[in-house]
Scaffold this motif. Structure first.
Motif, mmCIF file in Angstrom:
data_model
loop_
_atom_site.group_PDB
_atom_site.id
_atom_site.type_symbol
_atom_site.label_atom_id
_atom_site.label_comp_id
_atom_site.label_asym_id
_atom_site.label_seq_id
_atom_site.Cartn_x
_atom_site.Cartn_y
_atom_site.Cartn_z
ATOM 1 N N HIS A 221 5.610 -8.627 -13.981
ATOM 2 C CA HIS A 221 6.093 -9.790 -13.227
ATOM 3 C C HIS A 221 7.273 -9.402 -12.341
ATOM 4 O O HIS A 221 7.417 -9.915 -11.223
ATOM 5 N N LEU A 222 8.101 -8.473 -12.815
ATOM 6 C CA LEU A 222 9.219 -7.983 -12.010
ATOM 7 C C LEU A 222 8.707 -7.346 -10.720
ATOM 8 O O LEU A 222 9.213 -7.626 -9.622
ATOM 9 N N VAL A 223 7.682 -6.481 -10.830
ATOM 10 C CA VAL A 223 7.096 -5.847 -9.640
ATOM 11 C C VAL A 223 6.551 -6.900 -8.686
ATOM 12 O O VAL A 223 6.789 -6.855 -7.464
ATOM 13 N N THR B 149 13.200 -7.283 1.238
ATOM 14 C CA THR B 149 14.134 -6.193 0.933
ATOM 15 C C THR B 149 13.506 -5.132 0.045
ATOM 16 O O THR B 149 13.802 -3.941 0.177
ATOM 17 N N TYR B 150 12.619 -5.554 -0.868
ATOM 18 C CA TYR B 150 12.069 -4.625 -1.854
ATOM 19 C C TYR B 150 10.584 -4.340 -1.660
ATOM 20 O O TYR B 150 9.929 -3.809 -2.548
ATOM 21 N N LYS B 151 10.062 -4.676 -0.496
ATOM 22 C CA LYS B 151 8.630 -4.477 -0.233
ATOM 23 C C LYS B 151 8.206 -3.011 -0.343
ATOM 24 O O LYS B 151 7.097 -2.706 -0.772
ATOM 25 N N THR B 152 9.090 -2.109 0.079
ATOM 26 C CA THR B 152 8.735 -0.683 0.076
ATOM 27 C C THR B 152 9.600 0.149 -0.876
ATOM 28 O O THR B 152 9.502 1.376 -0.875
ATOM 29 N N GLY C 226 1.714 -3.622 -6.912
ATOM 30 C CA GLY C 226 2.625 -3.001 -5.958
ATOM 31 C C GLY C 226 3.435 -1.840 -6.464
ATOM 32 O O GLY C 226 4.254 -1.277 -5.724
ATOM 33 N N ALA C 227 3.239 -1.438 -7.731
ATOM 34 C CA ALA C 227 3.947 -0.253 -8.223
ATOM 35 C C ALA C 227 3.445 0.979 -7.478
ATOM 36 O O ALA C 227 2.280 1.058 -7.102
ATOM 37 N N ASN C 228 4.340 1.954 -7.271
ATOM 38 C CA ASN C 228 3.940 3.188 -6.589
ATOM 39 C C ASN C 228 3.192 4.141 -7.509
ATOM 40 O O ASN C 228 2.289 4.855 -7.077
ATOM 41 N N ASP C 229 3.584 4.143 -8.791
ATOM 42 C CA ASP C 229 2.945 5.056 -9.738
ATOM 43 C C ASP C 229 3.264 4.605 -11.156
ATOM 44 O O ASP C 229 4.118 3.731 -11.364
ATOM 45 N N THR C 230 2.579 5.208 -12.128
ATOM 46 C CA THR C 230 2.794 4.871 -13.533
ATOM 47 C C THR C 230 2.855 6.136 -14.368
ATOM 48 O O THR C 230 2.285 7.163 -14.002
#
Length: 331
Positions: A268-270, A278-281, A303-307
């Motif tokens: 949910h934070l992501v 501000t936090y899109k990228t 929207g996470a970049n990686d896990t």
């Protein structure tokens, strides 16, 4: 337990800030002969099955509180005396007791309990941080508290319990300065010193390991004990950056977040952060013990970049380098 939802059903709800916990009990034997029920919980996503107490085989030179080993779906599985580890005196007979078999961090473990209750579906907003009750340190084994039916259900830090019982499997053994796959040269450390990473995890034990790993490589670290605190900090950073007309990177350059956390979970934070310009990228790496392929797909979709799964802490610095600098660091 037949009405237990499948993991896939739970995962389709990711990003809605909800979770399912299994409530279970330990029956404390008091000096006067009476008993007291102690209420505990575990995320359904970490549970493989709940079974009657199996036949076990003694394991040579076993750690304290390890009853023995048994076979669970062809996997050799330790059976852990949870009450013994927690210091809760319970009746020694195993008749009518149960075992919660967990499956996370690429490990299977069994935990002996007195009784199994039911599944609760709750919002992470209703899950309280233990710091509301006490000052939680690295040795604390309670990561969250749920109020239900006038009882306090303690959500236990099973990663810490397993690491304590089997230190050989613990991420504590990892030392980034000894990892030949990570560039820790003076020039690389200097580049990282200009970058700040926000580490978000409700386990003080795990949070400290992540912080120490990233800090040892040179990164500046700030931290938050749950998704709610992280969101509050990031919202305040956004307000100040706009007010002062400076880049958000003056405050934070990347985020490493757990999934399971009180008040607001990592998914949910992501989701909330990606809705903010501000936090899109902003680089976001999810670090979790329940990072299955389905959960990874959901995290990336949100929207996470990686896990990373929690045993893979050795990938943390190189992944941070890749997303913060756009490439692995080399000299």
């Amino acid at each position: 337990m037949n009405d237990e939802p499948t993991k896939n059903e739970i995962l389709t709800e990711s990003g809605t800030n909800e979770l399912e916990i299994i409530e279970f009990h330990l029956i404390k034997q008091l000096p006067d002969g009476s008993t007291k029920t102690c209420y505990y919980g575990i995320n359904v996503a970490k549970v493989r099955e709940v079974i009657q107490v199996p036949e076990t085989t003694d394991y040579p030179n076993a750690q304290a509180h390890m009853i023995g080993v048994f076979s669970s779906r062809d996997k050799l599985t330790p059976l852990i005396d949870l009450a013994g580890w927690l210091g809760v005196p319970t009746r020694p007979e195993k008749d009518n007791k149960f075992v919660i078999v967990t499956d996370f961090n690429n490990m299977t473990n069994g935990f002996l309990i007195d009784s199994i209750s039911r599944i609760h579906r709750i919002s992470w907003e209703a899950v309280e941080s233990p710091s509301q009750f006490l000052e939680a340190g690295e040795q604390d084994c309670v990561v969250a508290v749920v109020r239900k039916d006038k009882n306090l259900i303690m959500i236990l830090d099973f990663e810490k319990i397993i690491a304590d019982i089997n230190p050989e499997l613990s991420m504590e053994k990892y030392d980034v300065t000894q990892d030949r796959n990570v560039n820790i040269s003076e020039s690389s450390a200097k580049k990282r010193e200009a970058k700040t990473i926000l580490v978000v995890d409700d386990s003080a034990f795990i949070r400290s390991l992540i912080e120490n790993t990233l800090r040892s490589a040179g990164f500046n670290i700030i931290s938050a004990k749950d998704g709610g605190e992280a969101f509050d900090k990031l919202t305040e950073f956004e307000r100040i950056s706009k007010e002062e007309g400076v880049s958000i990177n003056e405050f934070v350059d990347a985020i490493v977040s757990d999934v399971e956390m009180p008040r607001m979970d990592g998914m949910h934070l992501v989701k909330r952060l990606r809705e903010m310009d501000t936090y899109k990228t902003m680089p976001i790496i999810m670090f979790s013990s329940i990072m299955s392929e389905d959960n990874r797909a959901k995290a990336l979709q949100l929207g996470a970049n990686d896990t990373i799964t929690k045993p893979e802490i050795g990938r943390m610095v190189s992944l941070a380098d890749t997303y913060v600098f756009g490439t692995p660091l080399d000299d």
